[in-house]
Every structure is written in structure tokens, then in C-alpha cells.
Design a protein around this motif. Structure first.
Motif, PDB file in Angstrom:
ATOM      1  N   LYS A   1       1.257  -0.481  -0.190  1.00 47.62           N
ATOM      2  CA  LYS A   1       0.185   0.108   0.161  1.00 47.62           C
ATOM      3  C   LYS A   1       0.896   1.315   0.250  1.00 47.62           C
ATOM      4  CE  LYS A   1      -3.422  -3.160  -0.063  1.00 47.62           C
ATOM      5  NZ  LYS A   1      -4.971  -2.676  -1.323  1.00 47.62           N
ATOM      6  N   SER A   2       2.096   1.202   0.408  1.00 45.25           N
ATOM      7  CA  SER A   2       2.949   1.983  -0.501  1.00 45.25           C
ATOM      8  C   SER A   2       3.185   2.722  -1.913  1.00 45.25           C
ATOM      9  CB  SER A   2       4.493   1.977   0.291  1.00 45.25           C
ATOM     10  OG  SER A   2       4.632   1.213   1.535  1.00 45.25           O
ATOM     11  N   PRO A   3       2.746   4.059  -1.871  1.00 48.35           N
ATOM     12  CA  PRO A   3       2.019   5.004  -3.156  1.00 48.35           C
ATOM     13  C   PRO A   3       3.836   4.498  -3.599  1.00 48.35           C
ATOM     14  CG  PRO A   3       2.152   5.761  -1.575  1.00 48.35           C
ATOM     15  CD  PRO A   3       2.066   5.416  -0.764  1.00 48.35           C
ATOM     16  N   LYS A   4       3.877   4.746  -4.710  1.00 47.78           N
ATOM     17  CA  LYS A   4       5.386   5.002  -5.770  1.00 47.78           C
ATOM     18  C   LYS A   4       5.600   5.987  -5.240  1.00 47.78           C
ATOM     19  CE  LYS A   4       4.078   2.546  -9.665  1.00 47.78           C
ATOM     20  NZ  LYS A   4       3.852   2.650 -11.333  1.00 47.78           N
TER      21      LYS A   4
ATOM     22  N   TYR B   1      10.373  -0.307   6.037  1.00 49.92           N
ATOM     23  CA  TYR B   1      10.195  -1.693   5.780  1.00 49.92           C
ATOM     24  C   TYR B   1      11.114  -2.049   6.273  1.00 49.92           C
ATOM     25  CZ  TYR B   1       9.501  -6.330   4.461  1.00 49.92           C
ATOM     26  OH  TYR B   1       9.688  -7.991   4.920  1.00 49.92           O
ATOM     27  N   PHE B   2      12.118  -1.844   6.721  1.00 53.34           N
ATOM     28  CA  PHE B   2      13.207  -1.801   7.229  1.00 53.34           C
ATOM     29  C   PHE B   2      12.955  -1.490   8.757  1.00 53.34           C
ATOM     30  CE2 PHE B   2      17.079  -0.294   9.789  1.00 53.34           C
ATOM     31  CZ  PHE B   2      18.502  -1.947   9.631  1.00 53.34           C
ATOM     32  N   HIS B   3      12.160  -0.488   9.497  1.00 54.63           N
ATOM     33  CA  HIS B   3      11.695  -0.541  11.082  1.00 54.63           C
ATOM     34  C   HIS B   3      10.971  -1.483  10.892  1.00 54.63           C
ATOM     35  CE1 HIS B   3      11.070   1.347  14.294  1.00 54.63           C
ATOM     36  NE2 HIS B   3       9.388   2.116  13.769  1.00 54.63           N
ATOM     37  N   CYS B   4      10.541  -1.321  10.599  1.00 54.94           N
ATOM     38  CA  CYS B   4       8.289  -2.481  10.785  1.00 54.94           C
ATOM     39  C   CYS B   4       9.692  -3.869  10.912  1.00 54.94           C
ATOM     40  CB  CYS B   4       8.138  -2.733   9.052  1.00 54.94           C
ATOM     41  SG  CYS B   4       6.304  -3.579   9.217  1.00 54.94           S
ATOM     42  N   PHE B   5      10.561  -4.466   9.932  1.00 53.14           N
ATOM     43  CA  PHE B   5      10.995  -5.856   9.575  1.00 53.14           C
ATOM     44  C   PHE B   5      11.774  -5.462  11.396  1.00 53.14           C
ATOM     45  CE2 PHE B   5      14.514  -8.180  10.683  1.00 53.14           C
ATOM     46  CZ  PHE B   5      14.493 -10.049  10.213  1.00 53.14           C
ATOM     47  N   TRP B   6      12.422  -4.654  12.262  1.00 52.09           N
ATOM     48  CA  TRP B   6      12.882  -4.976  13.021  1.00 52.09           C
ATOM     49  C   TRP B   6      12.228  -4.823  14.685  1.00 52.09           C
ATOM     50  CZ3 TRP B   6      17.128  -7.627  14.492  1.00 52.09           C
ATOM     51  CH2 TRP B   6      18.010  -7.422  13.284  1.00 52.09           C
ATOM     52  N   ILE B   7      11.034  -4.085  14.512  1.00 46.56           N
ATOM     53  CA  ILE B   7      10.060  -4.146  15.690  1.00 46.56           C
ATOM     54  C   ILE B   7       9.543  -5.445  15.602  1.00 46.56           C
ATOM     55  CG2 ILE B   7       9.390  -1.210  15.924  1.00 46.56           C
ATOM     56  CD1 ILE B   7       7.157  -1.903  14.353  1.00 46.56           C
ATOM     57  N   THR B   8       9.026  -5.665  14.454  1.00 48.11           N
ATOM     58  CA  THR B   8       9.033  -7.185  14.395  1.00 48.11           C
ATOM     59  C   THR B   8       9.647  -7.840  15.552  1.00 48.11           C
ATOM     60  OG1 THR B   8       7.266  -7.236  12.686  1.00 48.11           O
ATOM     61  CG2 THR B   8       8.017  -9.173  12.941  1.00 48.11           C
TER      62      THR B   8
ATOM     63  N   GLY C   1       8.834   6.336  -2.635  1.00 50.43           N
ATOM     64  CA  GLY C   1      10.006   5.896  -2.916  1.00 50.43           C
ATOM     65  C   GLY C   1      11.220   4.798  -2.613  1.00 50.43           C
ATOM     66  N   PHE C   2      12.613   5.445  -1.662  1.00 49.05           N
ATOM     67  CA  PHE C   2      13.412   5.162  -1.320  1.00 49.05           C
ATOM     68  C   PHE C   2      12.569   4.760   0.033  1.00 49.05           C
ATOM     69  CE2 PHE C   2      17.150   5.108   1.481  1.00 49.05           C
ATOM     70  CZ  PHE C   2      17.051   3.109   0.977  1.00 49.05           C
TER      71      PHE C   2
END
Length: 338
Positions: free
Chosen positions: A40-43, A53-60, A46-47
Motif C-alpha cells: 500500500k505504499s504509493p510510488k 519496511y526496515f523499521h517494520c522488520f526490526w520492531i517485529t 520511493g526509497f
């Protein structure tokens, strides 16, 4: 005669059972957050999408470690703690504590990276050209942020004492210590001498408080830059500024509630050797739910994820008839460390 020196409930079965049940329910938030960031991230993100997602991965990873795999229970106000997670029967407890310290520091650093990327986006809003000078400057900024977030890893690991001698010293000197101190799942996190305990407590408190100050000051800088550059914009943009400022304040409250206050209180009790009955449970609950607060804040700060969540739950949004400015679309992406 009761020879116990313990002043803690070392096996809180009811609390642990309720916490596990609660954690199993809350875990549903994390795969949903991953799905939102990836699909759901709009184009125009960008980066930024991959920073989020890096943050989302590590909080998981931090949540799974806190709730199930490692699950540290602190014996306030002692320098001892117990590893209660599922991995304590597979791996050495001292090794698990080192892993936990690394995960916690990386998760915090990922949040700092996320905020830094937001700050740089605002600063570079009218600089579309990516020059070599800009690349070098921004790389140095990320390096400094990384050092700021990761310095606690070696500081924490290097101070771990020899467990056998540290436990013997606690038993011989301390008037109170947990009865489970000789169990392999119980570890001592710093030397028992007063100077080492105080140094550990002071460094930890300074780490959390300094991050909190940096978040607050940086957030205000972002808001100031937005307001200064948009002085002649529409009423809709001014409302956007107000909305951003309110979100910033709420984000600061989340950080204070789930990170700064719990860890600061924990180490203040060690620093002043003060036992507060029952405070361990509050510290444990709030500190372990810090990554959950971060996950929830993604839906509070990023409108595309928030809109998708409202669609999923069937909440009808009020549609504004005013034409939004271009800066509104950009500024709604701003997030502060949770």
C-alpha cells in the motif's frame, strides 16, 4: 525458618499466562503492518518505503523476542534478571541476553533512520538534484545516527561480569536477591560493586533520555522548516501543519510511555536502590509493548496505511472538498521515532 532473601514474585504464572494470551492477539498487527508497507505504499514514497519496511522488520523481531522467544523479566532494583522466553531451553541465557541487547539497539536505530529520512526529505524538498556533495553529507548524517543508536551494544556486552563470581558476590553481600539466582536462566548484567551498578544505570538513563531529547528537538525543527517555507500557503496547508504538530506531540507521548519512562524508572531504582512493590510488572508490560506502539504509529502517521486500515474495518472517512496542496501530500509522510 525461612531462609529466603527474595523480595520478588519470581514465577508470576497468572501474569505470564495473561501476557502470553495478550501477545498472541497483538501479534496479528505485525503481519498486517508488513502487508501495508509492501503493498500500500504509493510510488511517490520511493526509497522511504524500504526505510519504513526496515523499521517494520526490526520492531517485529523485537516484539517476537520480547513476547515469546527471549522475554526478559527484570528483578527491580537488582542487577539480576531472568530469561523467561521459549529459547531459554535451547540457548545459553547469557547469549540470549546479548542477542536481546543487539535487537533492541538495532530496532531503536531503525526508528532513528526512519526519522532522519523524514527530516532530510523536508530539508531537500526543493532540491531535486542529488549532487555528490549531498550524497556525502547525508551518508555522514546516517553514520552519525547509526553510531548514536548502536553505541549501547558494546557498552552493554563488555560490562557483563563472570556469572559465577558475580552471583557469589551478590549472595555474600546483598541483603536481597532472587531465590532463582543460581538457575541458568538467571543472569547478572553488571558487576555488583556500587560504581559499576551506578555507571550502568547512568549510561542507560542517558541513552534513553538523550534519544528522547533528540526526537523532540528534531521534530520541532521539521515543523519549523515546514511552517517557515509554507508561510503563504492556503488554509488547508495551515491545518496540515497543525495536524502534523499534534501527531508529533502524540508520538512523543508514545515514546515517553513505552520506552523512556519504563527503562528510566527501572535504572533509577537500581541507582538509588529503591524497591517499589509491583513496579516490575508495569515496567515489563510497557517496555515490551514499545514495538507495538511503533507499529500502531505507522497507521497514525502514514495516511495510505491509515486509509487502508479504515477501509478494512469499514470506517467511512469524511471526504474534504478542498483541493489539497502538493506539500500536504508530502508532509503527511512524516514520522517520528516511537
Amino acid at each position: 525458618m525461612n531462609s529466603s532473601h527474595s523480595i520478588w514474585n519470581e514465577n508470576p504464572v497468572v501474569y505470564t499466562t495473561i501476557k502470553r494470551f495478550y501477545s498472541a492477539i497483538i501479534t496479528v498487527i505485525y503481519p498486517f503492518a508488513h502487508y501495508c508497507v509492501l503493498t500500500k505504499s504509493p510510488k511517490k514514497f520511493g526509497f522511504l518505503k524500504w526505510v519504513i519496511y526496515f523499521h517494520c522488520f526490526w520492531i517485529t523481531v523485537e516484539w517476537l523476542s520480547n513476547a515469546f522467544l527471549i522475554d526478559i523479566l527484570d528483578f527491580q532494583p537488582s542487577v539480576t534478571l531472568k530469561i523467561d522466553g521459549f529459547f531459554n531451553k535451547i540457548f545459553d541465557s547469557l547469549f540470549l541476553y546479548k542477542v536481546y541487547c543487539c535487537i533492541e539497539a538495532i530496532s531503536s536505530t531503525s526508528a532513528l533512520f526512519l526519522f532522519t529520512s523524514r527530516l532530510l526529505m523536508i530539508v531537500n524538498m526543493y532540491r531535486p538534484i542529488l549532487s555528490i556533495r549531498r550524497i556525502i553529507c547525508e551518508t555522514l548524517i546516517y553514520v552519525v545516527v547509526g553510531i548514536f543508536g548502536l553505541w549501547s551494544i558494546p557498552a552493554t556486552i563488555w560490562q557483563l561480569p563472570n556469572q559465577k563470581s558475580a552471583k557469589e558476590e551478590i549472595v555474600n553481600i546483598e541483603p536481597h536477591y532472587p531465590d532463582c539466582i543460581w538457575q541458568p536462566t538467571c543472569i547478572v548484567v553488571s558487576a555488583n560493586d556500587t560504581d559499576s551498578e551506578h555507571l550502568t544505570a547512568i549510561l542507560t538513563i542517558l541513552n534513553w533520555v538523550s534519544i528522547g531529547i533528540a526526537i523532540f528537538v528534531s521534530a520541532k525543527v521539521v515543523f519549523y522548516l515546514l511552517a517557515r517555507r509554507m508561510m503563504h500557503e492556503s488554509e488547508a496547508t495551515r491545518r496540515m501543519h497543525k495536524k502534523f504538530n499534534q501527531r508529533t506531540i502524540f508520538q512523543a507521548i508514545l515514546y515517553l510511555s513505552f520506552a523512556c519512562i519504563p527503562f528510566s524508572v527501572l535504572y533509577l531504582t537500581i541507582l538509588f536502590n529503591v524497591h517499589i512493590p509491583g513496579i516490575t510488572y508495569l515496567i515489563d508490560f510497557f517496555s515490551e509493548n514499545h514495538p507495538t506502539a511503533c507499529a500502531v504509529s505507522l497507521f497514525l502517521y502514514y495516511d495510505p496505511y491509515q486509509n487502508f486500515l479504515l477501509d478494512v474495518v469499514g470506517w467511512k472517512r469524511k471526504i474534504s472538498i478542498e483541493k489539497p496542496s502538493t506539500i500536504v501530500d508530502r508532509s503527511t509522510f512524516v514520522i517520528v521515532r516511537c
